[in-house]
Design a protein around this motif. Sequence first.
Motif, short mmCIF file in Angstrom:
data_model
loop_
_atom_site.label_atom_id
_atom_site.label_comp_id
_atom_site.label_asym_id
_atom_site.label_seq_id
_atom_site.Cartn_x
_atom_site.Cartn_y
_atom_site.Cartn_z
N ALA B 15 10.43 -14.93 -11.58
CA ALA B 15 11.14 -15.91 -12.40
C ALA B 15 10.25 -16.37 -13.54
N ALA B 19 11.59 -15.29 -17.35
CA ALA B 19 12.18 -16.30 -18.21
C ALA B 19 11.67 -16.26 -19.65
N TYR B 35 21.94 -7.31 -10.29
CA TYR B 35 23.26 -7.81 -9.90
C TYR B 35 23.89 -6.86 -8.86
N ASP B 80 18.92 -14.10 -6.12
CA ASP B 80 19.52 -15.17 -6.93
C ASP B 80 18.51 -15.71 -7.94
N THR B 81 17.27 -15.86 -7.48
CA THR B 81 16.23 -16.37 -8.38
C THR B 81 16.00 -15.41 -9.54
N LEU B 83 18.17 -13.28 -10.79
CA LEU B 83 19.33 -13.29 -11.69
C LEU B 83 19.34 -14.55 -12.54
N GLU B 84 18.96 -15.66 -11.93
CA GLU B 84 18.89 -16.91 -12.68
C GLU B 84 17.89 -16.77 -13.82
N ALA B 85 16.75 -16.19 -13.51
CA ALA B 85 15.71 -16.02 -14.53
C ALA B 85 16.17 -15.09 -15.64
N GLY B 87 19.21 -14.93 -16.65
CA GLY B 87 20.37 -15.50 -17.31
C GLY B 87 21.67 -14.86 -16.90
N SER B 88 21.69 -14.30 -15.71
CA SER B 88 22.87 -13.56 -15.25
C SER B 88 23.69 -14.38 -14.25
N GLU B 89 24.96 -14.06 -14.19
CA GLU B 89 25.81 -14.59 -13.12
C GLU B 89 25.31 -14.05 -11.79
N LYS B 90 25.64 -14.79 -10.72
CA LYS B 90 25.29 -14.34 -9.38
C LYS B 90 26.55 -13.85 -8.68
#
Lengths: 141, 151
Positions: B15, B19, B35, B80-81, B83-85, B87-90
């Motif tokens: 992450a 980022a 994803y 999930d972490t 994908l969040e980093a 900028g993607s949908e989960k």
Amino acid sequence: MVNRRGLLVGAAAAAPAALLTACGGQATESTTPAPVRGSSEVAKQGDQELLAFLIGLEEAAGETVPGVLRGRLKGAPIPPGTAADGEPMLMVAYLDALPKLSNADLRGLALDRLVEHARHEASERDDAIGEAFVPPQGTVA
Amino acid sequence: MRRRTFIAAGAASAAALAAPRLAVAAPKGDAGLIYAVADAEWKLLGVVDASLGDSSLSPDHVRLISRIREHEVDHSAALDTFLEALGSEKPRPAAPPGSGLGAIAGHKRAVLAAQRAAARELIDAKLLQSIATMAGCEGQHLVAIERALEA
């Protein structure tokens, strides 16, 4: 020419000390840049040297290298491996090698070998699921 | 280093690494690959949860599935972490039908296939190594499942 030390040292920022020691190297001794990704001749040469290194490790550990992997080696000399720690060492070697391989097919084959060694390691334990696949000292910082 | 610590450390570092890169060169390909792995992982988790509610399973199998679930929850959280980093949908797919060790093994092979596809193309080295680590873990789970099914 990328030597084994360079391959290991450059592969992961936190390459385990035990792995470097077992392969006779120290992080500070290598100044060889990592092979670049892509389809260039430099990348192909880097893949070949890395593949030869991995096959050398496998043979030193008494493993039979699958023909599908060995067949990808196009004449690069196989260095004598010094790894003798078995499956965990081989798992870490493949984990370290993966980001340095530029060819997608080779990466897929390397992942297959990593999973195979993880399976072998698990089947040697009574509790196969126990502490599933922890590279010694942690490779991913 | 314990396994959970290892995975958590991998997720945190990925992450942190991913980022800042978004502003420079968003690794769109990496997000798509992760994803797909996460989607397969959540489907697997759905089957695992369904299995834990299946009263026809033996206590030994339930115990094994419970242990597998702990690892899968770790994997899902790490993905999930990532994908969040990025900028993607989960993904949150509906739980597929099926339960029991056989069904879990089938979905584990689907996760492995997604991980292999990702490993071929991922650009970020830390993401690649995290996915490879999870793949090794899935392989070891399969050994435990095969052993339990043969017992």
